[in-house]
Every structure is written in structure tokens, then in C-alpha cells.
Design an enzyme around this catalytic site. Sequence first.
Site, PDB file in Angstrom:
ATOM      1  N   TYR A 331      60.569 -19.504  52.868  1.00  0.00           N
ATOM      2  CA  TYR A 331      61.324 -20.616  53.470  1.00  0.00           C
ATOM      3  C   TYR A 331      61.098 -21.940  52.741  1.00  0.00           C
ATOM      4  CZ  TYR A 331      60.507 -17.344  57.398  1.00  0.00           C
ATOM      5  OH  TYR A 331      60.367 -16.244  58.191  1.00  0.00           O
ATOM      6  N   CYS A 359      52.458 -11.080  40.929  1.00  0.00           N
ATOM      7  CA  CYS A 359      53.316 -11.168  39.747  1.00  0.00           C
ATOM      8  C   CYS A 359      54.737 -11.596  40.091  1.00  0.00           C
ATOM      9  CB  CYS A 359      53.316  -9.833  39.029  1.00  0.00           C
ATOM     10  SG  CYS A 359      51.661  -9.398  38.548  1.00  0.00           S
TER      11      CYS A 359
END
Length: 429
Positions: A331, A359
Amino acid sequence: MHSFHYRDSQLHCEDVDLAQVAQEFGTPLYVYSAGTILDHYQRLDAAIAPLDHLICYAVKANSNRAILKLLADAGASFDIVSGGELFRVLAAGGDPAKCTFAGVGKSHEEIEYALEQRVYSFNVESEAELDDIDQIAASKGTRAPVALRVNPDVDVATHEYISTGKSENKFGIALDHAAAVCERAAKMRNIDIVGVQMHIGSQINETRPFVEAIKKVAPLVLELKSKYGIKFFSVGGGVGIVYESSFVSGSSSWWKEQAPARHQLSIQQYVDAILPPLREVKLRILLEPGRLLVGNAGVLLTRVRYLKQTGRKKFAIVDAGMNDLIRPALYHSYHEIVPVAEPSTSTKRDEMDIVGPVCETGDFFARDRKMPVLREGDLLAIMSAGAYGFVMASNYNSRPLPVEALVRGDKFELIRKRQTWEDLIHDEL
Ligand code: LLP
């Protein structure tokens, strides 16, 4: 309020030095303050006391059994959205007769389980679901208490992913269609219509949309009360908390400059605004707070693993990742981040990204954030992580889940142990 403060230049939760908790249990580690959660619950309970009410804690915000037990012992009811959440509430000693079961896609198995446990109500979000519940109740020779979740179509200033009360969202039954659905439901053999429910979204910091939605839905509530004798009106959850500069006490003041304090909707302001329109419906009122009760009651502790500079940018790579707390990645939400060892006011500050080991470029907790100069091994607290923190954690990158601890006064205990690598493959066949 929250109970995180510097004392003797160390960040404490209530009377416990957070460095000590991290030393004992390792990082990444969520730490919750029991006192803060209970204080929020009791203040809400006292404010809404003029009305017959239930406070149904939204289990999805933080579902650790120790937290559920704390709230169950304080007298809370529960808002659940799955069979798993019902199972957790029962395992924590909660009363199924104080559970409302929400969600747009309940499974057959979940409906059966909730009927067997005799939940307080099913919050129904579509006609198809109503048909299913009627049939399942019939096959079990029982009746299902049902509340209609209506969609009041109000605009809410929050992230688009957590706004739920607009007509284009998947939630609820359109307000102008609800009376007709109720008429159908009333003819069903195994359905009792017991209430009306709504929930317009989350992290809302103004009273206007709550009041607007209540006023829009109230005429329907009164109509269903006179026609079917419904017992309650649930106004959902959604009250926001302060994520910026939530940090208020300590001897230095460097953090206050980080982000401007945002307007906070206090518990009293919220209740003062919704009380007048709710008084008029003269029914039991249900509140479903999640974030409000637990959000500011938790932090995620993480250690700086490496410092790194690439081109013009500085990075602090910490041992928590987006798999432990996904809110910034999902968000773009702001969480205050503070060192557990209090920096002096004169400490030099650096602009940096605070990132995890996962990653993905989206694996960040802060971007271009002014932080005091950090060293490898420093312990940081990511603030206001008590709601939608651990519950949204995953094993992504085959990282064991973070651990959780609960503080009460000067005591702390582990409430979730650390997973092992063995646990990661345990359920695979
Ligand atoms: N009632 C219903 C029907 C809900 O869907 C929710 C939250 C609540 C109550 C509790 O809302 P609260 O009082 O906590 O705002 N993961 C997101 C928040 C998702 C909220 C989902 N529904 C986040 O991290 O911001």
C-alpha cells in the site's frame, strides 16, 4: 495511546527494554503491548456505553491466540472472516455466540462449522450466499441467523485497496436492493433475519464518511426492524490510526522532524459523531474495530545487517523483509522507524532507504527517509505494526515467519516461536 517510549535512552514497551526482548528471542520479532490493547478496548467500550453494544474485534488485524485471549477476557466479541478465524477464537477461549461471520466467499465447510458452533450471525453479502446458507441450515435441521451486509456507496479517503463501501467494490448488497433481498430471505425456511451490517473501508481518519453511511443505511434498518424485528445494526470497523510521528515521548526530539503529525481521529471523536444517528435506530449496535485496537500496540524489531551505497543512494539492509511486513510494499504505507538505542539530538542524519533481504525492489520499509547515522548491528523498531503485520506475513523466499512476543508491565513472553527450515518443508509431500 501507545506504550512505546524511551527510558534511559533505550526504547521500552511498557516497562520492558526492547533490546532485551530482541536479545532473548532474536529478530525479526513483533512485540505487542497488552496494556495498549486493553486501554484502547476499554476506552471504546466506555465511550459507546450509552448504547446497547458489542465490540466485535476484527480478528484479521492480529489473530495470535494470546491477543484474542486478552480481548476475550476483557469481554470482547469477534468479527471473523473464515473457519480458521473461528477455530482460533475458540482455541483462545472466545465465545462462538459472540462471533459475527463476514466475508464474500464463505465455503460450504465454513458455513457448516459456524452453524455447528452457533455463531451470533452470518453477515451475508449476496443472494447466492443466502441460498447456500438456507440449504446448509436445512440439511443440518437448524436455522441460520443472518444479517445483510449492505453497500452504502460512500466515498472514503483511503488507499483504494482498502476502500470497501463504494458501489464498484465487491462487498455487500446494494442499498436499494437490500429490502427486496430481505423479503426473499424472510420466506426462506431456515433463515432468521437478525441484523444489518456495513463496513466502508479501513484507515479512515475523519468522521464524515461514517456518519454519512450510517444516515444512508438507517432508514433501511428501521424498515427491517418494523418488518422482521431485526436485533442489531453493525457499523463495521475502519477507524484509522496515526502512522506518522506516532512517537511522542523521550528526551531527544529528532524523530519529530521526520513527518508532520497527521490529524488523528480519537476514539471519543469517532463515537461522539456516530452516537446521535445511532441512538435513533434504538437497536443493539455492533462495532468491528481491528486496527484501532492493535495497530499502535505493536512494533516489528529488526537489525541492520549491512550498510551499502550505490551511486547517490544509501541503503540500510535489515533482517526483516516484505514477507514479514508487507504494508509498505503493498500500500506504500508509511511506518515510523526508530533506533532502539535513542540517538542524541546532535546525531548526524542521513537520507536512506531501509530495505529487506528479499529479492524484489518492492522490498522496502522506507524510502529516502532521514535517519540518524546507523551502524551494522543496530536494532530498529518499525512502529505501528500491530495490525495487518504478522497476519499478512508469508514464507516468501523460504524465510521462516517472524516471532511474536507480548509485554505486560515489566514482563514479556514469547507468543509464537520461530519457525525452522525444517518447518518450511514439513507440509510438502
Ligand atoms: N469489518 C470488516 C467487514 C472488515 O472487512 C474489516 C477490515 C474490519 C471490520 C476491520 O477494519 P479496521 O478497523 O481494521 O480498519 N490489510 C489492510 C487492511 C485491510 C482491512 C480489511 N477489512 C492494511 O494493512 O491496511
